[in-house]
Design a protein around this motif. Structure first.
Motif, PDB file in Angstrom:
ATOM      1  N   GLN A 294       0.848  -1.188   0.000  1.00 25.50           N
ATOM      2  CA  GLN A 294       0.000   0.000   0.000  1.00 25.50           C
ATOM      3  C   GLN A 294       0.883   1.237   0.000  1.00 25.50           C
ATOM      4  OE1 GLN A 294      -3.696   0.205   2.103  1.00 25.50           O
ATOM      5  NE2 GLN A 294      -3.430  -1.851   2.961  1.00 25.50           N
ATOM      6  N   VAL A 295       0.759   2.008  -1.071  1.00 17.66           N
ATOM      7  CA  VAL A 295       1.591   3.198  -1.261  1.00 17.66           C
ATOM      8  C   VAL A 295       0.690   4.409  -1.454  1.00 17.66           C
ATOM      9  CG1 VAL A 295       3.333   4.311  -2.722  1.00 17.66           C
ATOM     10  CG2 VAL A 295       3.419   1.830  -2.329  1.00 17.66           C
ATOM     11  N   CYS A 296       1.035   5.514  -0.824  1.00 17.81           N
ATOM     12  CA  CYS A 296       0.313   6.760  -1.060  1.00 17.81           C
ATOM     13  C   CYS A 296       1.323   7.877  -1.271  1.00 17.81           C
ATOM     14  CB  CYS A 296      -0.633   7.094   0.086  1.00 17.81           C
ATOM     15  SG  CYS A 296       0.172   7.356   1.665  1.00 17.81           S
ATOM     16  N   SER A 297       0.896   8.910  -1.968  1.00 18.14           N
ATOM     17  CA  SER A 297       1.797  10.010  -2.303  1.00 18.14           C
ATOM     18  C   SER A 297       1.037  11.328  -2.297  1.00 18.14           C
ATOM     19  CB  SER A 297       2.430   9.785  -3.682  1.00 18.14           C
ATOM     20  OG  SER A 297       3.205  10.909  -4.064  1.00 18.14           O
ATOM     21  N   GLN A 298       1.654  12.329  -1.696  1.00 15.99           N
ATOM     22  CA  GLN A 298       1.109  13.679  -1.722  1.00 15.99           C
ATOM     23  C   GLN A 298       1.883  14.563  -2.701  1.00 15.99           C
ATOM     24  OE1 GLN A 298       0.899  14.612   2.677  1.00 15.99           O
ATOM     25  NE2 GLN A 298      -1.138  15.304   2.081  1.00 15.99           N
ATOM     26  N   ILE A 299       2.726  13.954  -3.515  1.00 14.44           N
ATOM     27  CA  ILE A 299       3.505  14.687  -4.510  1.00 14.44           C
ATOM     28  C   ILE A 299       3.031  14.270  -5.896  1.00 14.44           C
ATOM     29  CG2 ILE A 299       5.806  15.271  -5.342  1.00 14.44           C
ATOM     30  CD1 ILE A 299       5.384  16.010  -2.431  1.00 14.44           C
ATOM     31  N   ALA A 300       2.549  15.215  -6.682  1.00 11.04           N
ATOM     32  CA  ALA A 300       2.041  14.914  -8.017  1.00 11.04           C
ATOM     33  C   ALA A 300       3.116  14.275  -8.882  1.00 11.04           C
ATOM     34  CB  ALA A 300       1.525  16.192  -8.685  1.00 11.04           C
ATOM     35  N   GLY A 301       2.787  13.137  -9.516  1.00 18.19           N
ATOM     36  CA  GLY A 301       3.709  12.467 -10.416  1.00 18.19           C
ATOM     37  C   GLY A 301       4.819  11.700  -9.741  1.00 18.19           C
ATOM     38  N   CYS A 302       4.762  11.582  -8.421  1.00 12.51           N
ATOM     39  CA  CYS A 302       5.834  10.905  -7.692  1.00 12.51           C
ATOM     40  C   CYS A 302       5.334   9.577  -7.150  1.00 12.51           C
ATOM     41  CB  CYS A 302       6.340  11.771  -6.555  1.00 12.51           C
ATOM     42  SG  CYS A 302       7.870  11.160  -5.804  1.00 12.51           S
ATOM     43  N   GLY A 303       6.037   8.502  -7.501  1.00 15.55           N
ATOM     44  CA  GLY A 303       5.662   7.182  -7.046  1.00 15.55           C
ATOM     45  C   GLY A 303       4.497   6.609  -7.832  1.00 15.55           C
ATOM     46  N   GLN A 304       4.095   5.423  -7.429  1.00 18.19           N
ATOM     47  CA  GLN A 304       2.947   4.746  -8.027  1.00 18.19           C
ATOM     48  C   GLN A 304       1.950   4.418  -6.921  1.00 18.19           C
ATOM     49  OE1 GLN A 304       4.928   1.452 -10.069  1.00 18.19           O
ATOM     50  NE2 GLN A 304       4.781   2.574 -12.003  1.00 18.19           N
ATOM     51  N   PRO A 305       1.256   5.443  -6.442  1.00 19.23           N
ATOM     52  CA  PRO A 305       0.339   5.235  -5.316  1.00 19.23           C
ATOM     53  C   PRO A 305      -0.872   4.399  -5.702  1.00 19.23           C
ATOM     54  CG  PRO A 305       0.082   7.445  -6.200  1.00 19.23           C
ATOM     55  CD  PRO A 305       1.264   6.847  -6.902  1.00 19.23           C
ATOM     56  N   ASN A 306      -1.314   3.562  -4.781  1.00 21.54           N
ATOM     57  CA  ASN A 306      -2.537   2.797  -4.982  1.00 21.54           C
ATOM     58  C   ASN A 306      -3.543   3.039  -3.861  1.00 21.54           C
ATOM     59  OD1 ASN A 306      -1.366   1.365  -2.880  1.00 21.54           O
ATOM     60  ND2 ASN A 306      -0.772  -0.371  -4.156  1.00 21.54           N
ATOM     61  N   VAL A 307      -3.237   4.035  -3.005  1.00 26.26           N
ATOM     62  CA  VAL A 307      -4.162   4.458  -1.959  1.00 26.26           C
ATOM     63  C   VAL A 307      -4.435   5.941  -2.166  1.00 26.26           C
ATOM     64  CG1 VAL A 307      -4.531   4.772   0.512  1.00 26.26           C
ATOM     65  CG2 VAL A 307      -3.307   2.757  -0.319  1.00 26.26           C
ATOM     66  N   SER A 308      -5.722   6.305  -2.267  1.00 22.61           N
ATOM     67  CA  SER A 308      -6.111   7.697  -2.493  1.00 22.61           C
ATOM     68  C   SER A 308      -6.296   8.407  -1.160  1.00 22.61           C
ATOM     69  CB  SER A 308      -7.410   7.752  -3.306  1.00 22.61           C
ATOM     70  OG  SER A 308      -7.854   9.090  -3.435  1.00 22.61           O
ATOM     71  N   ILE A 309      -5.449   9.382  -0.893  1.00 26.79           N
ATOM     72  CA  ILE A 309      -5.509  10.106   0.377  1.00 26.79           C
ATOM     73  C   ILE A 309      -6.845  10.818   0.579  1.00 26.79           C
ATOM     74  CG2 ILE A 309      -4.481  11.992   1.721  1.00 26.79           C
ATOM     75  CD1 ILE A 309      -1.784  11.190   0.575  1.00 26.79           C
ATOM     76  N   PRO A 310      -7.396  11.511  -0.439  1.00 24.84           N
ATOM     77  CA  PRO A 310      -8.679  12.208  -0.225  1.00 24.84           C
ATOM     78  C   PRO A 310      -9.829  11.282   0.163  1.00 24.84           C
ATOM     79  CG  PRO A 310      -7.594  13.033  -2.193  1.00 24.84           C
ATOM     80  CD  PRO A 310      -6.839  11.811  -1.763  1.00 24.84           C
ATOM     81  N   ASP A 311      -9.712   9.999  -0.170  1.00 23.51           N
ATOM     82  CA  ASP A 311     -10.783   9.057   0.148  1.00 23.51           C
ATOM     83  C   ASP A 311     -10.764   8.617   1.609  1.00 23.51           C
ATOM     84  OD1 ASP A 311     -11.599   9.169  -2.474  1.00 23.51           O
ATOM     85  OD2 ASP A 311     -10.545   7.336  -3.079  1.00 23.51           O
ATOM     86  N   ILE A 312      -9.680   8.946   2.325  1.00 24.47           N
ATOM     87  CA  ILE A 312      -9.550   8.539   3.718  1.00 24.47           C
ATOM     88  C   ILE A 312     -10.096   9.640   4.621  1.00 24.47           C
ATOM     89  CG2 ILE A 312      -7.973   7.820   5.539  1.00 24.47           C
ATOM     90  CD1 ILE A 312      -8.108   5.845   3.249  1.00 24.47           C
ATOM     91  N   THR A 313     -11.076   9.318   5.434  1.00 24.73           N
ATOM     92  CA  THR A 313     -11.662  10.306   6.344  1.00 24.73           C
ATOM     93  C   THR A 313     -11.292  10.043   7.799  1.00 24.73           C
ATOM     94  OG1 THR A 313     -13.697   8.994   6.468  1.00 24.73           O
ATOM     95  CG2 THR A 313     -13.608  10.763   4.816  1.00 24.73           C
TER      96      THR A 313
END
Length: 205
Positions: A79-98
């Motif tokens: 499970q990878v997440c990223s707050q940097i546009a174009g960086c990494g290959q995230p498969n977890v969406s941060i905005p979807d986490i409340t």
């Protein structure tokens, strides 16, 4: 009857300590005494390494992606997440986490840092709000992207960069989580990230 504690305290009270004026931290003479380094980035990397972190100097985000692919922790992350546009290959969406607790299973987080401090290898991190701030501490492994131009020599300069006009979150992060409280045996990742990689990025991102 006095106790040994009373004797010690009485001896301390009997000592006369002359008053000392507080230093003027804004004076030119004193300001020139704050520690400075010929190459702050090199000093930052050395200190960060000494506390268990890794510093990588790169040109841009594309190079960050290349170097990420070489990290075992990133290769093995599910499970990878990223707050940097174009960086990494995230498969977890941060905005979807409340709920911040839902970040507990993040293996690798790619996050921004505002600036670095050469003196102690620390990075100033903030978050405008929401649950994402927990990513810095709940994630198993953390990579911070810091503008290479945003490097200060010492904590005095670091505090000059900070502003607290509004309530918010901010802290200095240096190296992965660690403790040596138990029998002075150093344990990495005891209560936070197990590894910290700081990318000093030359180009804007």
């Amino acid at each position: 009857m006095t106790t040994s504690k009373d004797d010690i305290l009485n001896k301390l009270r009997s000592q006369s300590i002359p008053p000392t004026d507080l230093p003027d931290l804004q004076s030119i003479e004193l300001a020139s005494q704050w520690i400075r380094y010929k190459d702050p980035a090199e000093q930052f990397a050395e200190i960060l390494t000494s506390v268990g972190g890794l510093c990588v100097r790169v040109k841009n985000v594309d190079e960050v992606n290349q170097r990420l692919s070489e990290l075992t922790a990133y290769q093995e992350a599910s499970q990878v997440c990223s707050q940097i546009a174009g960086c990494g290959q995230p498969n977890v969406s941060i905005p979807d986490i409340t709920d911040p607790h839902d970040f507990e299973n993040i293996d690798f987080a790619i996050l921004p840092g505002e600036f670095g401090v050469a003196e102690n290898g620390a990075v100033w991190i903030t978050n405008a709000g929401g649950p994402a701030r927990t990513l810095y501490f709940l994630s198993q492994h953390v990579a911070l992207l810091v503008p290479a131009s945003e490097m200060v020599n010492n904590m005095h300069q670091a505090y000059q960069k900070l502003g607290f006009a509004e309530n918010g979150f901010g802290t200095f992060m240096s190296g992965p989580s660690k403790t040596a409280d138990i029998e002075q045996s150093l344990v990495i990742g005891a209560h936070g990230a197990r590894s910290l990689t700081v990318f000093l990025v030359e180009d804007a991102f």
